[in-house]
Design a protein around this motif. Structure first.
Motif, mmCIF file in Angstrom:
data_model
loop_
_atom_site.group_PDB
_atom_site.id
_atom_site.type_symbol
_atom_site.label_atom_id
_atom_site.label_comp_id
_atom_site.label_asym_id
_atom_site.label_seq_id
_atom_site.Cartn_x
_atom_site.Cartn_y
_atom_site.Cartn_z
ATOM 1 N N ASN A 357 13.853 -6.298 7.353
ATOM 2 C CA ASN A 357 14.849 -5.221 7.299
ATOM 3 C C ASN A 357 14.258 -3.950 6.706
ATOM 4 O O ASN A 357 14.519 -2.835 7.192
ATOM 5 C CB ASN A 357 16.067 -5.661 6.487
ATOM 6 N N LEU A 358 13.449 -4.096 5.653
ATOM 7 C CA LEU A 358 12.846 -2.912 5.036
ATOM 8 C C LEU A 358 11.811 -2.279 5.964
ATOM 9 O O LEU A 358 11.741 -1.046 6.077
ATOM 10 C CB LEU A 358 12.207 -3.302 3.702
ATOM 11 N N LEU A 359 10.999 -3.111 6.617
ATOM 12 C CA LEU A 359 10.038 -2.569 7.570
ATOM 13 C C LEU A 359 10.739 -1.923 8.761
ATOM 14 O O LEU A 359 10.312 -0.866 9.253
ATOM 15 C CB LEU A 359 9.104 -3.680 8.054
ATOM 16 N N ASP A 360 11.821 -2.538 9.233
ATOM 17 C CA ASP A 360 12.569 -2.003 10.368
ATOM 18 C C ASP A 360 13.163 -0.644 10.029
ATOM 19 O O ASP A 360 13.118 0.294 10.850
ATOM 20 C CB ASP A 360 13.660 -2.995 10.753
ATOM 21 N N ASN A 361 13.722 -0.500 8.828
ATOM 22 C CA ASN A 361 14.260 0.795 8.404
ATOM 23 C C ASN A 361 13.158 1.851 8.332
ATOM 24 O O ASN A 361 13.342 2.999 8.755
ATOM 25 C CB ASN A 361 14.941 0.669 7.038
ATOM 26 N N ALA A 362 11.997 1.450 7.782
ATOM 27 C CA ALA A 362 10.893 2.408 7.667
ATOM 28 C C ALA A 362 10.415 2.868 9.045
ATOM 29 O O ALA A 362 10.128 4.057 9.252
ATOM 30 C CB ALA A 362 9.751 1.777 6.878
ATOM 31 N N CYS A 363 10.343 1.930 9.990
ATOM 32 C CA CYS A 363 9.903 2.299 11.337
ATOM 33 C C CYS A 363 10.985 3.067 12.091
ATOM 34 O O CYS A 363 10.689 3.927 12.927
ATOM 35 C CB CYS A 363 9.519 1.042 12.123
ATOM 36 N N LYS A 364 12.236 2.751 11.790
ATOM 37 C CA LYS A 364 13.348 3.368 12.519
ATOM 38 C C LYS A 364 13.505 4.837 12.153
ATOM 39 O O LYS A 364 13.808 5.686 13.004
ATOM 40 C CB LYS A 364 14.642 2.599 12.218
ATOM 41 N N TYR A 365 13.310 5.177 10.884
ATOM 42 C CA TYR A 365 13.576 6.538 10.423
ATOM 43 C C TYR A 365 12.301 7.343 10.187
ATOM 44 O O TYR A 365 12.342 8.394 9.569
ATOM 45 C CB TYR A 365 14.404 6.496 9.138
ATOM 46 N N SER A 366 11.173 6.807 10.640
ATOM 47 C CA SER A 366 9.916 7.542 10.458
ATOM 48 C C SER A 366 9.043 7.338 11.692
ATOM 49 O O SER A 366 8.981 6.238 12.254
ATOM 50 C CB SER A 366 9.178 7.031 9.208
ATOM 51 N N THR A 367 8.357 8.391 12.097
ATOM 52 C CA THR A 367 7.453 8.288 13.243
ATOM 53 C C THR A 367 6.005 8.142 12.802
ATOM 54 O O THR A 367 5.131 7.935 13.636
ATOM 55 C CB THR A 367 7.591 9.551 14.119
ATOM 56 N N GLY A 368 5.760 8.224 11.521
ATOM 57 C CA GLY A 368 4.386 8.134 11.022
ATOM 58 C C GLY A 368 4.034 6.723 10.607
ATOM 59 O O GLY A 368 4.705 5.736 10.943
ATOM 60 N N THR A 369 2.964 6.644 9.845
ATOM 61 C CA THR A 369 2.453 5.352 9.391
ATOM 62 C C THR A 369 3.361 4.794 8.285
ATOM 63 O O THR A 369 3.809 5.519 7.393
ATOM 64 C CB THR A 369 1.025 5.501 8.846
ATOM 65 N N VAL A 370 3.590 3.487 8.378
ATOM 66 C CA VAL A 370 4.368 2.784 7.358
ATOM 67 C C VAL A 370 3.398 1.989 6.495
ATOM 68 O O VAL A 370 2.571 1.214 7.020
ATOM 69 C CB VAL A 370 5.422 1.855 7.995
ATOM 70 N N SER A 371 3.472 2.188 5.170
ATOM 71 C CA SER A 371 2.566 1.507 4.233
ATOM 72 C C SER A 371 3.321 0.443 3.451
ATOM 73 O O SER A 371 4.412 0.705 2.921
ATOM 74 C CB SER A 371 1.938 2.515 3.261
ATOM 75 N N SER A 372 2.759 -0.742 3.360
ATOM 76 C CA SER A 372 3.353 -1.828 2.571
ATOM 77 C C SER A 372 2.305 -2.360 1.611
ATOM 78 O O SER A 372 1.135 -2.529 1.993
ATOM 79 C CB SER A 372 3.859 -2.943 3.486
ATOM 80 N N THR A 373 2.709 -2.622 0.395
ATOM 81 C CA THR A 373 1.785 -3.084 -0.648
ATOM 82 C C THR A 373 2.412 -4.270 -1.366
ATOM 83 O O THR A 373 3.577 -4.218 -1.784
ATOM 84 C CB THR A 373 1.506 -1.965 -1.667
ATOM 85 N N LEU A 374 1.636 -5.335 -1.490
ATOM 86 C CA LEU A 374 2.095 -6.546 -2.169
ATOM 87 C C LEU A 374 1.242 -6.750 -3.413
ATOM 88 O O LEU A 374 -0.003 -6.750 -3.336
ATOM 89 C CB LEU A 374 1.970 -7.752 -1.239
ATOM 90 N N GLY A 375 1.892 -6.900 -4.545
ATOM 91 C CA GLY A 375 1.155 -7.055 -5.796
ATOM 92 C C GLY A 375 2.065 -7.591 -6.887
ATOM 93 O O GLY A 375 3.048 -8.299 -6.616
ATOM 94 N N TYR A 376 1.739 -7.230 -8.136
ATOM 95 C CA TYR A 376 2.479 -7.713 -9.296
ATOM 96 C C TYR A 376 2.852 -6.533 -10.194
ATOM 97 O O TYR A 376 2.016 -5.668 -10.465
ATOM 98 C CB TYR A 376 1.653 -8.722 -10.100
ATOM 99 N N ALA A 377 4.132 -6.532 -10.632
ATOM 100 C CA ALA A 377 4.546 -5.561 -11.642
ATOM 101 C C ALA A 377 4.049 -5.990 -13.009
ATOM 102 O O ALA A 377 3.677 -5.163 -13.846
ATOM 103 C CB ALA A 377 6.065 -5.410 -11.647
#
Length: 455
Positions: A357-377
């Motif tokens: 859902n988060l990736l879909d929203n990012a792709c839906k409302y943006s035409t540029g590159t979508v960046s995702s980062t997985l890590g630890y707070a």
């Protein structure tokens, strides 16, 4: 039973119990003191009589008969008896000890300590007295009339005092109970005036320090939550009715137009295609509402899940939907304490839905590159960040972005129903995590998910 009556009953029982314990202590201490005083008096007189009759008079019969009762008899119901070693009466003055034989009491006089007796209503002492190598036993019996009278007055005083104190205790308990529960009664009156139509009213919070004030503060916080829930429900119903009415109206209009004006197969097929599109919108909206309702369910199976695997599945689904879009995945450095990275407790399907859902929203409302980062707070919290370079949202829009069926100004031209983010947030909350959005108009939006890690 009402709390008022419980408090009054417990207060009364507690104070009355303390009062009765104190009265019992006073009663038995006074009885013991009176008895000891009288026995001490008897012992002193027994020793005095022995000295006078045995040592001075030497038990001379002529001398003993010269004593008058008034010379020695100063106690009520007094009896003086002097016995030799064979328990034979050598001298007796006063009311005898019959019907109990004298030997019953004389056999208890053995040592240097005086023996004490209870003889019906009288009390007595026995003293062992030595004179010229012989042992004499002296019995002195009397009745403490004046002590008994004073003790009767004490009993009456304690009885009347306890009864009067009981009345005062009940009155004081009622007063203090009323004073203690008066703030609660005030809160109850204020709560009764609050209904579903005026949830904006609040309960007076008093000094905000005592327990009643804390109860009022907690109730006001609950009212704020209820008011917000009611407002969200009204907004949801308003948006849902609007979203449902539009495709239904379009569907009805298409079918009516087709029925009235379509005369050949091509026109009918075109109208049917339009109707099917509206039906698909209705199905998508209904499925979204159903998913939103299911997101509140906490009974899903919870097990260890690798969030990076959920991320991979969501990326595959998103690339299938947006084949021309560039989506980048990066990993932050892992803390040294983590042994099994990106492991969380939850449901793999639901967590995959969150990421998609988060990736879909990012792709839906943006035409540029979508960046995702997985890590630890930190060592115990897994963090997922998804950022786009779209048009972004204002602070006013961010305040309502998690309301079901709400859509910002930048999303009115994009297909959707405004259910993805509310569903995503509820799933994250059900997993004990937190979803936050940060957006700058013209620069893009960043979504951050934090979930409790395992291991």
């Amino acid at each position: 039973m009402l709390i008022r009556n419980k408090l009054l009953l417990r207060f009364t029982l507690l104070v009355v119990g303390i009062q009765l314990a104190l009265s019992a202590f006073i009663y038995y201490f006074s009885a013991f003191s009176r008895e000891q005083r009288y026995y001490h008096r008897l012992e002193a007189k027994a020793v005095l009589a022995a000295r006078l009759l045995i040592r001075r008079a030497n038990l001379d019969t002529a001398v003993l008969h010269s004593f008058r009762r008034a010379d020695l008899l100063t106690m009520h119901q007094e009896y003086i008896g002097i016995y030799n070693e064979g328990n034979q009466l050598l001298y007796g003055l006063g009311k005898p000890l019959r019907p109990v034989p004298d030997s019953v009491y004389l056999n208890q006089i053995r040592g240097p300590r005086p023996a004490h007796f209870q003889l019906g209503g009288r009390e007595g002492v026995g003293v062992l007295y030595q004179h010229q190598g012989r042992n004499y036993r002296v019995l002195l019996v009397g009745q403490d009339v004046f002590g008994a009278r004073e003790f009767a007055k004490l009993r009456l005083l304690l009885l009347v005092g306890n009864l009067g104190a009981l009345v005062l205790i009940i009155m004081a308990g009622w007063y203090f109970t009323d004073q203690a529960l008066r703030p609660i009664a005030r809160v109850v009156r204020q709560v009764k005036r609050i209904t579903a139509s005026n949830l904006s009213r609040r309960v007076a919070e008093g000094n905000r320090r005592d327990e009643i004030a804390q109860l009022a503060i907690t109730f006001n916080e609950m009212l704020s939550g209820l008011e917000q829930a009611f407002e969200s429900q009204k907004s949801f119903l308003s948006h849902a009715s609007h979203e449902l009415r539009t495709p239904l109206t379009n569907l009805l209009g298409t079918l009516e137009t087709s029925l009235a004006y379509d005369h050949d197969l091509a026109e009918a097929r075109q109208s049917t295609a339009s109707a099917m599109e509206e039906i698909r919108r209705l199905i998508a909206l209904t499925n979204g509402l159903l998913a939103l309702a299911k997101a509140d369910d906490t009974a899903f199976r919870c097990e260890p899940v690798r969030l990076d695997e959920c991320m991979t599945q969501a990326l595959t689904m998103c690339k299938t939907k947006y084949p021309t879009r560039t989506i980048r995945l990066a990993f932050d450095d892992l803390p040294d304490e983590v042994e099994d990275p990106f492991m969380v407790m939850g449901n793999a399907h639901l967590l995959t839905t969150v990421v998609f859902n988060l990736l879909d929203n990012a792709c839906k409302y943006s035409t540029g590159t979508v960046s995702s980062t997985l890590g630890y707070a930190n060592a115990t919290t897994v963090r997922l960040t998804i950022a786009d370079a779209g048009s972004g949202m204002s602070a006013a829009e961010l305040a309502h972005i998690f309301e079901p069926l709400y859509r910002g100004n930048n999303g009115r031209q994009v297909p959707g129903h405004g259910l993805g983010l509310p569903i995503t947030r509820k799933i994250v909350q059900r997993h004990g995590g937190q979803l936050t959005l940060a957006s700058v108009p013209g620069e893009g939006t960043t979504a951050t998910v934090q979930l409790p890690g395992v291991g």
